[in-house]
Scaffold this motif. Sequence first.
Motif, PDB file in Angstrom:
ATOM      1  N   ASN A  79      -3.928  -2.217  -2.719  1.00  0.00           N
ATOM      2  CA  ASN A  79      -4.712  -2.409  -1.507  1.00  0.00           C
ATOM      3  C   ASN A  79      -5.384  -3.783  -1.677  1.00  0.00           C
ATOM      4  N   ILE A  86       0.828  -1.198   0.000  1.00  0.00           N
ATOM      5  CA  ILE A  86       0.000   0.000   0.000  1.00  0.00           C
ATOM      6  C   ILE A  86       0.869   1.258   0.000  1.00  0.00           C
ATOM      7  N   THR A 130      -7.603  -5.370  -0.251  1.00  0.00           N
ATOM      8  CA  THR A 130      -9.053  -5.513  -0.089  1.00  0.00           C
ATOM      9  C   THR A 130      -9.832  -5.032  -1.315  1.00  0.00           C
ATOM     10  N   THR A 131      -9.230  -4.172  -2.123  1.00  0.00           N
ATOM     11  CA  THR A 131      -9.996  -3.595  -3.239  1.00  0.00           C
ATOM     12  C   THR A 131      -9.394  -3.842  -4.621  1.00  0.00           C
TER      13      THR A 131
HETATM   14  C1  LIG Z   1      -8.037  -0.166   1.369  1.00  0.00           C
HETATM   15  O1  LIG Z   1      -9.355  -0.196   0.912  1.00  0.00           O
HETATM   16  C2  LIG Z   1     -10.332  -0.234   1.935  1.00  0.00           C
HETATM   17  C3  LIG Z   1     -11.704  -0.381   1.299  1.00  0.00           C
HETATM   18  O2  LIG Z   1     -11.933   0.642   0.367  1.00  0.00           O
HETATM   19  C4  LIG Z   1     -10.246   1.040   2.781  1.00  0.00           C
HETATM   20  O3  LIG Z   1     -11.171   0.986   3.834  1.00  0.00           O
HETATM   21  C5  LIG Z   1      -8.838   1.144   3.338  1.00  0.00           C
HETATM   22  O4  LIG Z   1      -8.694   2.349   4.045  1.00  0.00           O
HETATM   23  C6  LIG Z   1      -7.787   1.064   2.220  1.00  0.00           C
HETATM   24  N1  LIG Z   1      -6.498   1.037   2.852  1.00  0.00           N
HETATM   25  C7  LIG Z   1      -5.593   1.975   2.647  1.00  0.00           C
HETATM   26  C8  LIG Z   1      -4.361   1.842   3.476  1.00  0.00           C
HETATM   27  O5  LIG Z   1      -5.741   2.869   1.838  1.00  0.00           O
END
Ligand SMILES: *[C@@H]1O[C@H](CO)[C@@H](O)[C@H](O)[C@H]1NC(C)=O
Length: 250
Positions: free
Chosen positions: A67, A40, A69-70
């Motif tokens: 990221n 990230i 998760t996305t």
């Molecule tokens: C990664 O994506 C998630 C979902 O959109 C978000 O909540 C999170 O803050 C993101 N992480 C970073 C470090 O940007």
Amino acid sequence: MTYNIKNKVIVITGGAVGIGYEIADKFLDKGAKVAVILDINETQGAEAVETLTVKHGPRKAIFMKCNVTTDLEEVSTTIFDTFKYVDILVNNAGILDDTSARKTIEINVTAVIEWSLKFWEHMRKDKGGKGGTIINLASIYGYRVDQFLPVYQASKFAVMGFTRSLGHKYNFERTGVKVVAICPGFTETKLTSHPKTHKDEQMQIDFFVFLKGQAWQKADPVGNASVEIFEKESGSAWLIEGGKPIKEVK
Ligand SMILES: *[C@@H]1O[C@H](CO)[C@@H](O)[C@H](O)[C@H]1NC(C)=O
Ligand SMILES: *[C@@H]1O[C@H](CO)[C@@H](O)[C@H](O)[C@H]1NC(C)=O
Ligand SMILES: *[C@@H]1O[C@H](CO)[C@@H](O)[C@H](O)[C@H]1NC(C)=O
Ligand SMILES: CC(=O)N[C@H]1CO[C@H](CO)[C@@H](O)[C@@H]1O
């Protein structure tokens, strides 16, 4: 069977620092073709590539901002287009924050499962792939229970169950994709320098005392251990604690 690391393409989530970085370094030591580092933080990603390039030569380490998760679809598509084939995936990205259950599960469980399945499909021999290996970072928390980090504990039990099932002999024989887990004991990384437990003050104190009594290790032996574990049987899990030799977790 000896698994050869030479000329393999390895993808490591959370690979810019700590355990992920050490894994990239050790696989490059053993002749991997390229380490694709996903993280990230772009500053840390650029630093990792710079250090690994000095050590291993140009184009051995590549950074992509990600990221977990996305960005699975977008980043995996770019990786498959660029390198054609990925031989090894290491699911290492994670957070240690027992105050945010949803975030821990999202990053440490859901993302591990989704990334594993995506690359498992890509690698499976019975669907046109060449086989490969998925290494999931579980933890000593994947089997040993203490009272301090229940959410983290749950997330690691989940990773262990998922790894043992997807990596089951039945699946390995059909697909040629090995899935194994590595269980590091307490390891000095940025992640563990500020572990967050509940806001309960007594528990914070007890946890601090507990942490002092653990067999700590640096991230380096975990990198070495991952190279050893690469050769182990699919569905197995391995402990690396206090920098001592790896031990199978039954
Ligand atoms: C990664 O994506 C998630 C979902 O959109 C978000 O909540 C999170 O803050 C993101 N992480 C970073 C470090 O940007
Ligand atoms: C990224 O890493 C750098 C160097 O360690 C740090 O100074 C910076 O705060 C980090 N950025 C974010 C968004 O965490
Ligand atoms: C890791 O392995 C290398 C050889 O591959 C060895 O030189 C080094 O001492 C090992 N480090 C640890 C901490 O075990
Ligand atoms: C599989 C996975 O993502 N595990 C990570 C979960 O978070 C911890 C940090 O607390 C990491 O060490 C793991 O690699």
